[in-house]
Design a protein around this motif. Structure first.
Motif, PDB file in Angstrom:
ATOM      1  N   LEU A  81      50.538 -13.586  61.510  1.00 46.68           N
ATOM      2  CA  LEU A  81      49.326 -14.392  61.419  1.00 46.68           C
ATOM      3  C   LEU A  81      49.222 -15.382  62.578  1.00 46.68           C
ATOM      4  O   LEU A  81      48.151 -15.547  63.178  1.00 46.68           O
ATOM      5  N   ALA A  82      50.338 -16.020  62.923  1.00 44.48           N
ATOM      6  CA  ALA A  82      50.344 -16.998  64.021  1.00 44.48           C
ATOM      7  C   ALA A  82      49.970 -16.348  65.354  1.00 44.48           C
ATOM      8  O   ALA A  82      49.332 -16.976  66.199  1.00 44.48           O
ATOM      9  N   ASP A 122      40.261 -21.450  64.908  1.00 43.28           N
ATOM     10  CA  ASP A 122      40.233 -21.334  63.447  1.00 43.28           C
ATOM     11  C   ASP A 122      40.713 -22.649  62.842  1.00 43.28           C
ATOM     12  O   ASP A 122      41.675 -23.257  63.310  1.00 43.28           O
ATOM     13  N   MET A 123      40.068 -23.084  61.777  1.00 37.59           N
ATOM     14  CA  MET A 123      40.410 -24.378  61.183  1.00 37.59           C
ATOM     15  C   MET A 123      41.819 -24.416  60.605  1.00 37.59           C
ATOM     16  O   MET A 123      42.404 -25.488  60.447  1.00 37.59           O
ATOM     17  N   ASP A 124      42.428 -23.279  60.295  1.00 38.08           N
ATOM     18  CA  ASP A 124      43.789 -23.238  59.757  1.00 38.08           C
ATOM     19  C   ASP A 124      44.843 -22.959  60.828  1.00 38.08           C
ATOM     20  O   ASP A 124      46.031 -22.863  60.510  1.00 38.08           O
ATOM     21  N   ALA A 125      44.445 -22.826  62.075  1.00 38.69           N
ATOM     22  CA  ALA A 125      45.367 -22.446  63.144  1.00 38.69           C
ATOM     23  C   ALA A 125      46.536 -23.419  63.268  1.00 38.69           C
ATOM     24  O   ALA A 125      47.689 -22.998  63.370  1.00 38.69           O
TER      25      ALA A 125
END
Length: 187
Positions: free
Chosen positions: A13-14, A21-24
């Motif tokens: 995912l990383a 992306d807001m969750d990056a």
């Protein structure tokens, strides 16, 4: 030595998430935390592989399983001997480490900043209870202990940690054979 499933998923995912992306940021921080933990586990494996045990033993690294309620148990290492079992939790922490046992509060001071952590003593104690329950079901009677190994030699362990099975990774062989057996700790 294998990475946990969570570590592998987070790594993929990383690598794929866009920086916008807001969750990056959260995903990158989780990946860095997992990478540090894995580096600590490798240090533990190196330490234990260089140690001569006086008895038959087997070491399981990165042991993962689910309990009956569907919750995960990921244990960094489990040392099994004919006389006892030790569950190791490894942390690659820096700074000065403190523990307030009455509150189960584990924190560090690093670069003049205080930072609280999920209590690793509670974490490994949870694994101890789970393994004891499994052994009881299988009608196996053997003591199960736990220890917390700090993989960063620059970390300083405050006096508040003196009565707990926490020490630098270099002390794992000696502490495992002496302190744990003489002074089992309840948290």
């Amino acid at each position: 030595m294998q990475k946990s499933k969570h570590h592998l998923y987070t790594e993929v995912l990383a690598k794929r998430i866009l920086p916008t992306d807001m969750d990056a940021r959260a995903i990158q921080q989780e990946f860095q935390r997992l990478e540090a933990g894995f580096a600590g586990e490798i240090k533990l494996k190196q330490t234990l592989s260089d140690y001569f045990f006086k008895t038959d033993h087997h070491i399981f690294y990165n042991f993962e399983c689910m309990n009956e309620k569907g919750y995960s148990h990921q244990m960094d290492a489990i040392l099994v001997t004919p006389f006892f079992i030790v569950i190791f939790e490894v942390k690659l922490l820096s700074g000065v480490l403190f523990y307030k046992s009455a509150q189960h509060e584990f924190y560090r001071i690093h670069n003049d900043k205080r930072e609280n952590f999920r209590n690793p003593l509670d974490q490994v104690y949870r694994h101890q209870l789970f393994l004891e329950q499994c052994l009881q079901k299988w009608q196996i009677t053997i003591p199960v202990y736990f220890s917390l190994a700090i993989a960063n030699q620059q970390a300083v362990l405050d006096e508040s940690l003196e009565n707990f099975p926490i020490f630098h990774i270099s002390g794992v062989p000696k502490k495992t054979s002496i302190s744990i057996l003489q002074n089992p700790v309840q948290i």
